[in-house]
Design an enzyme around this catalytic site. Structure first.
Site, mmCIF file in Angstrom:
data_model
loop_
_atom_site.group_PDB
_atom_site.id
_atom_site.type_symbol
_atom_site.label_atom_id
_atom_site.label_comp_id
_atom_site.label_asym_id
_atom_site.label_seq_id
_atom_site.Cartn_x
_atom_site.Cartn_y
_atom_site.Cartn_z
ATOM 1 N N LYS A 38 100.566 -13.820 45.353
ATOM 2 C CA LYS A 38 100.837 -13.525 46.768
ATOM 3 C C LYS A 38 99.526 -13.343 47.526
ATOM 4 C CE LYS A 38 101.269 -8.557 45.868
ATOM 5 N NZ LYS A 38 102.101 -7.347 46.049
ATOM 6 N N ARG A 136 109.589 2.584 47.783
ATOM 7 C CA ARG A 136 109.365 1.442 48.666
ATOM 8 C C ARG A 136 110.670 0.665 48.663
ATOM 9 N NH1 ARG A 136 103.910 -1.943 47.464
ATOM 10 N NH2 ARG A 136 105.196 -2.712 45.754
ATOM 11 N N HIS A 165 108.582 -0.773 39.689
ATOM 12 C CA HIS A 165 107.148 -0.872 39.958
ATOM 13 C C HIS A 165 106.532 0.517 39.902
ATOM 14 C CE1 HIS A 165 103.496 -2.757 41.339
ATOM 15 N NE2 HIS A 165 103.385 -1.911 42.347
ATOM 16 N N ARG A 221 103.694 -8.252 34.882
ATOM 17 C CA ARG A 221 103.338 -8.861 36.161
ATOM 18 C C ARG A 221 101.834 -8.678 36.364
ATOM 19 N NH1 ARG A 221 107.733 -5.616 37.447
ATOM 20 N NH2 ARG A 221 106.399 -4.266 38.725
ATOM 21 N N TYR A 265 73.735 -6.304 68.645
ATOM 22 C CA TYR A 265 74.350 -5.598 69.760
ATOM 23 C C TYR A 265 74.044 -4.101 69.712
ATOM 24 C CZ TYR A 265 77.195 -9.753 70.660
ATOM 25 O OH TYR A 265 77.616 -11.029 70.952
ATOM 26 N N CYS A 311 78.124 -8.876 63.641
ATOM 27 C CA CYS A 311 78.710 -9.650 64.739
ATOM 28 C C CYS A 311 79.936 -10.413 64.239
ATOM 29 C CB CYS A 311 77.684 -10.628 65.296
ATOM 30 S SG CYS A 311 76.127 -9.874 65.820
ATOM 31 N N MET A 312 80.611 -11.069 65.141
ATOM 32 C CA MET A 312 81.794 -11.839 64.749
ATOM 33 C C MET A 312 81.440 -12.933 63.747
ATOM 34 S SD MET A 312 84.491 -13.977 67.114
ATOM 35 C CE MET A 312 85.148 -12.517 67.935
ATOM 36 N N ASP A 313 80.301 -13.581 63.951
ATOM 37 C CA ASP A 313 79.949 -14.755 63.141
ATOM 38 C C ASP A 313 78.618 -14.640 62.427
ATOM 39 O OD1 ASP A 313 82.188 -16.219 64.476
ATOM 40 O OD2 ASP A 313 80.850 -16.048 66.198
#
Length: 374
Positions: A38, A136, A165, A221, A265, A311-313
């Protein structure tokens, strides 16, 4: 062409490590292995990891959502696939048609699946989940027998599995897991008295597969351990498990700045020395690299500090201790470089989270390159 010449940032996933970890689990538990893929295989890439796990002897796959299962089936994987989580009502028919195994915990779910399966001339493969203490999803242990009886005696339904679980199997204190296990065993005893025997009984996650052989039942699992990542600090993997993922990038520019120059920044970092070597790296929080102060990276086999705001990138590195570093050199964010190592666990501790979230959070725009694929 080398990856560092073609890509700005990428993750390398060693499928031989995935296979190794599955084989070790099979040998240790001596039962079937369900490979949990998953969340894009915990960020590693669902389809390549699924194929590697099956090559290594896993007999089942498991995902959280039907969209994830459809991706695997459409790629030609015909093995059993268990849907661990909620399925919207409109998706029950596609799940049955694709022979996915469905997790159920209520009478309404069972009756709906049975009705749809009968209408389309098929069988609904159902696994009853028992909530023994995770709180859950799942039916409470005291009412599990009633639903199990319904499953066993409903036409168009195959009572394929019963499972629970564990909430704290990765902790050294066994008290809670002992209690959950005893509740689950009582459910099994009750079903045995009713002569109800689901095809598969499973309870052990990665931690329990390592520490609690009594919980192996018919299948384990295998999630986090398959990726060579420790279930927790209290439940480390044996030394022969290997991490599969390395996250890399490159130096896009290296410059020398004078004292008093702000970096990134807000200028939270200001150079102090007469001259400082600063490297810019094309990775940022949009790629899953957290906007946290004090991050580290590996350059030239040395740990260096990430300076200024993420930063973002892009991020910036302090490179004074690596005077030979130059534009185009490889940078490691997770993994080995020379004798140094930045593990997902180390990154997780710095980010105040867990290794699961670190690898799951590596963004989709970060290409995955697969090593030792078939």
């Amino acid at each position: 062409m080398n990856a560092h010449q073609a890509l700005s940032t990428w993750a390398e996933v060693d499928l031989a490590a995935i296979e190794n970890n599955v084989r070790l689990t099979k040998a240790h538990t001596n039962v079937q292995v369900m490979a949990i893929v998953k969340a894009n295989a915990y960020g590693h890439g669902a389809l390549p990891v699924a194929r590697a796990a099956l090559r290594a002897g896993a007999t089942w796959l498991s995902v959280a959502r039907i969209e994830e299962a459809l991706e695997l089936r459409q790629a030609g994987l015909e093995c059993p696939i268990l849907l661990l989580g909620y399925i919207p009502p409109a998706q029950v028919q596609p799940a049955i048609q694709n022979q996915f195994s469905i997790t159920v915990w209520s009478q309404e779910q069972i009756e709906q699946a049975a009705s749809i399966a009968a209408r389309i001339g098929s069988k609904a493969r159902l696994h009853l989940k028992v909530d023994t203490g995770m709180s859950r999803l799942g039916v409470q242990p005291g009412t599990a027998s009633g639903l199990a009886s319904l499953l066993a005696h409903t036409p168009a339904v195959l009572f394929e599995g019963l499972f629970t679980h564990f909430a704290r199997a990765d902790e050294t204190d066994p008290t809670t897991t002992d209690l959950q296990a005893s509740r689950f065993l009582q459910v099994l005893k009750n079903l045995d008295e009713l002569a109800i025997h689901p095809s598969l009984v499973h309870a052990a996650n990665s931690a329990a597969s390592l520490t609690r052989s009594s919980a192996s039942f018919d299948m384990v699992r295998l999630g986090i351990a398959m990726y060579g990542l420790h279930p927790s600090a209290e439940c480390p993997l044996p030394a022969d498990f290997r991490p599969a993922l390395t996250w890399k990038t490159v130096l896009s520019q290296v410059k020398t700045l004078p004292a008093g120059r702000g970096v990134s920044y807000g200028h939270e970092y200001v150079t102090q020395k007469v001259q400082e070597r600063i490297g810019t790296v094309p990775v940022g929080y949009a790629d899953g690299f957290r906007r946290t102060s004090g991050n580290q990276a590996l350059v030239g086999g040395c740990r260096v500090l990430v300076i200024g705001r993420v930063c973002m990138d892009q991020i910036m590195l302090q490179l004074d201790q690596v005077p030979e570093a130059k534009a185009g050199d490889e940078v490691v964010l997770i993994g080995f470089q020379g004798q140094e190592h930045l593990s997902a666990e180390q990154v997780a501790r710095h980010w105040h989270t867990i290794n699961y979230e670190v690898t799951c959070g590596i963004g989709s725009r970060v290409p995955r390159l697969y090593l030792n694929s078939d």
